[in-house]
Design a protein around this motif. Structure first.
Motif, short mmCIF file in Angstrom:
data_model
loop_
_atom_site.label_atom_id
_atom_site.label_comp_id
_atom_site.label_asym_id
_atom_site.label_seq_id
_atom_site.Cartn_x
_atom_site.Cartn_y
_atom_site.Cartn_z
N GLN A 196 44.86 47.94 62.12
CA GLN A 196 44.24 46.69 62.53
C GLN A 196 44.61 45.58 61.56
OE1 GLN A 196 42.47 46.27 65.30
NE2 GLN A 196 42.17 48.40 65.90
N LEU A 197 44.79 44.36 62.10
CA LEU A 197 45.07 43.18 61.27
C LEU A 197 43.84 42.27 61.27
CD1 LEU A 197 48.69 42.02 62.20
CD2 LEU A 197 47.98 43.49 60.31
N TYR A 198 43.49 41.77 60.09
CA TYR A 198 42.39 40.81 59.96
C TYR A 198 42.82 39.66 59.06
CZ TYR A 198 38.97 43.93 62.12
OH TYR A 198 38.28 44.71 63.01
N GLN A 199 42.35 38.47 59.41
CA GLN A 199 42.69 37.25 58.67
C GLN A 199 41.46 36.76 57.90
OE1 GLN A 199 44.30 34.14 61.14
NE2 GLN A 199 45.33 33.17 59.41
N LEU A 200 41.68 36.31 56.66
CA LEU A 200 40.58 35.88 55.80
C LEU A 200 39.88 34.64 56.36
CD1 LEU A 200 39.13 36.39 53.08
CD2 LEU A 200 40.74 34.78 52.05
N ALA A 201 38.54 34.71 56.42
CA ALA A 201 37.74 33.56 56.87
C ALA A 201 36.93 32.96 55.73
CB ALA A 201 36.81 33.99 58.01
N SER A 202 36.42 33.81 54.82
CA SER A 202 35.62 33.33 53.69
C SER A 202 35.57 34.42 52.64
CB SER A 202 34.20 32.96 54.16
OG SER A 202 33.48 32.33 53.13
N VAL A 203 35.48 34.03 51.37
CA VAL A 203 35.54 35.05 50.32
C VAL A 203 34.81 34.59 49.07
CG1 VAL A 203 37.75 34.18 49.40
CG2 VAL A 203 37.09 36.56 48.99
N VAL A 204 34.15 35.53 48.40
CA VAL A 204 33.70 35.39 47.03
C VAL A 204 34.41 36.51 46.29
CG1 VAL A 204 31.78 35.29 45.41
CG2 VAL A 204 31.46 34.53 47.78
N GLU A 205 35.35 36.17 45.42
CA GLU A 205 36.23 37.17 44.83
C GLU A 205 35.54 37.96 43.72
OE1 GLU A 205 40.33 35.93 44.09
OE2 GLU A 205 39.83 34.01 45.01
N LEU A 206 36.21 39.05 43.34
CA LEU A 206 35.75 39.87 42.23
C LEU A 206 35.61 39.03 40.97
CD1 LEU A 206 38.08 42.93 42.84
CD2 LEU A 206 35.60 43.05 42.85
N LYS A 207 34.59 39.33 40.18
CA LYS A 207 34.36 38.58 38.94
C LYS A 207 35.49 38.88 37.95
CE LYS A 207 30.22 40.11 38.05
NZ LYS A 207 28.93 40.24 37.33
N GLN A 254 30.45 29.97 60.72
CA GLN A 254 29.77 28.86 60.05
C GLN A 254 28.53 29.36 59.31
OE1 GLN A 254 28.48 25.70 62.65
NE2 GLN A 254 27.79 24.41 60.96
N ARG A 255 27.76 30.25 59.94
CA ARG A 255 26.57 30.78 59.27
C ARG A 255 26.94 31.63 58.05
NH1 ARG A 255 21.95 32.31 63.81
NH2 ARG A 255 22.21 30.43 65.09
N GLU A 256 27.97 32.43 58.19
CA GLU A 256 28.42 33.26 57.07
C GLU A 256 28.87 32.39 55.90
OE1 GLU A 256 28.16 36.36 56.60
OE2 GLU A 256 28.28 37.49 58.46
N ASP A 257 29.65 31.36 56.20
CA ASP A 257 30.23 30.51 55.16
C ASP A 257 29.19 29.57 54.55
OD1 ASP A 257 32.72 29.97 53.79
OD2 ASP A 257 32.66 27.99 54.71
N THR A 258 28.27 29.09 55.37
CA THR A 258 27.27 28.13 54.90
C THR A 258 26.14 28.80 54.13
OG1 THR A 258 27.72 26.69 56.81
CG2 THR A 258 25.65 26.33 55.62
#
Length: 213
Positions: free
Chosen positions: A202-213, A6-10
């Motif tokens: 290792q497997l990781y699932q996306l939680a939040s992203v700001v994509e490449l411009k 929540q802190r990362e996304d907010t």
């Protein structure tokens, strides 16, 4: 975990957006660990900050000052270091990246090779173009692929010296990767497998992203 994300996304997602708009950062994303053993001992969040060489040369001074974006926010509500422990910080140099679409799950393949330069050359000249071709044809479940070498920390004691990252739409695709019937692996791929070892996956699932411009 819920409070951390929540802190990362907010907050931090928007701090990253400002850094990107100021041309101090190229992309930012947060990923959560999927499955595995000793889950409470392993890193369960992956933070990825992507810089161009020019941005990296400028340094990171000031770009994570959240007050520039949230002047009235309290540090106790924003900071993530107060509710988490940093397990590792690593710097990688990306040598190739092919993206068909934003992946929702990534499989990180950590590799150890006797000759890193030879291994990197084969990944980028053989496997990279092959994966890119299959993505364009729609004959693989992979939707993104990248290869990077480890810059820091380095040394004989490092657990790996390069990573390839396969991106997928779903966890099921990541757990059962494959190609369509009739797709043949490129000639010489056996040598690629011979000159390196996958020391961890290792497997990781996306939680939040700001994509490449």
């Amino acid at each position: 975990m819920q409070e951390y994300i929540q802190r990362e996304d907010t907050y931090w997602k928007h701090v990253a957006k400002k850094a990107i708009s100021d041309d101090r950062l190229a992309a930012w994303s947060i990923w959560t660990h999927v499955g595995g053993f000793d889950i409470h001992e392993e890193p369960n969040v992956l933070v990825v900050n992507t810089f161009t060489p020019e941005q990296f040369a400028k340094g990171m001074g000031g770009i994570w000052n959240f007050k520039k974006v949230f002047p009235d926010a309290k540090a106790s509500d924003v900071l993530t270091r107060t509710i988490s422990t940093t397990h590792d910080i690593a710097y990688y140099q990306n040598l190739e990246m092919n993206v068909k679409e934003q992946p929702q799950v990534i499989r990180i393949n950590m590799a150890k090779a006797d000759n890193v330069r030879e291994y990197a050359e084969m990944e980028t000249s053989l496997r990279g173009p092959f994966i890119d071709e299959q993505m364009k044809k729609g004959t693989t479940s992979v939707v993104s692929w990248s290869f990077s070498t480890l810059l820091m920390p380095r040394g004989s004691g490092s657990s790996h010296d390069a990573v390839s990252v396969d991106g997928y739409k779903s966890i099921s695709d990541a757990l059962n990767p494959g190609f369509a019937d009739g797709v043949s692996l490129p000639e010489g791929i056996d040598k690629l497998f011979d000159i390196h070892d996958k020391v961890d996956i290792q497997l990781y699932q996306l939680a939040s992203v700001v994509e490449l411009k």
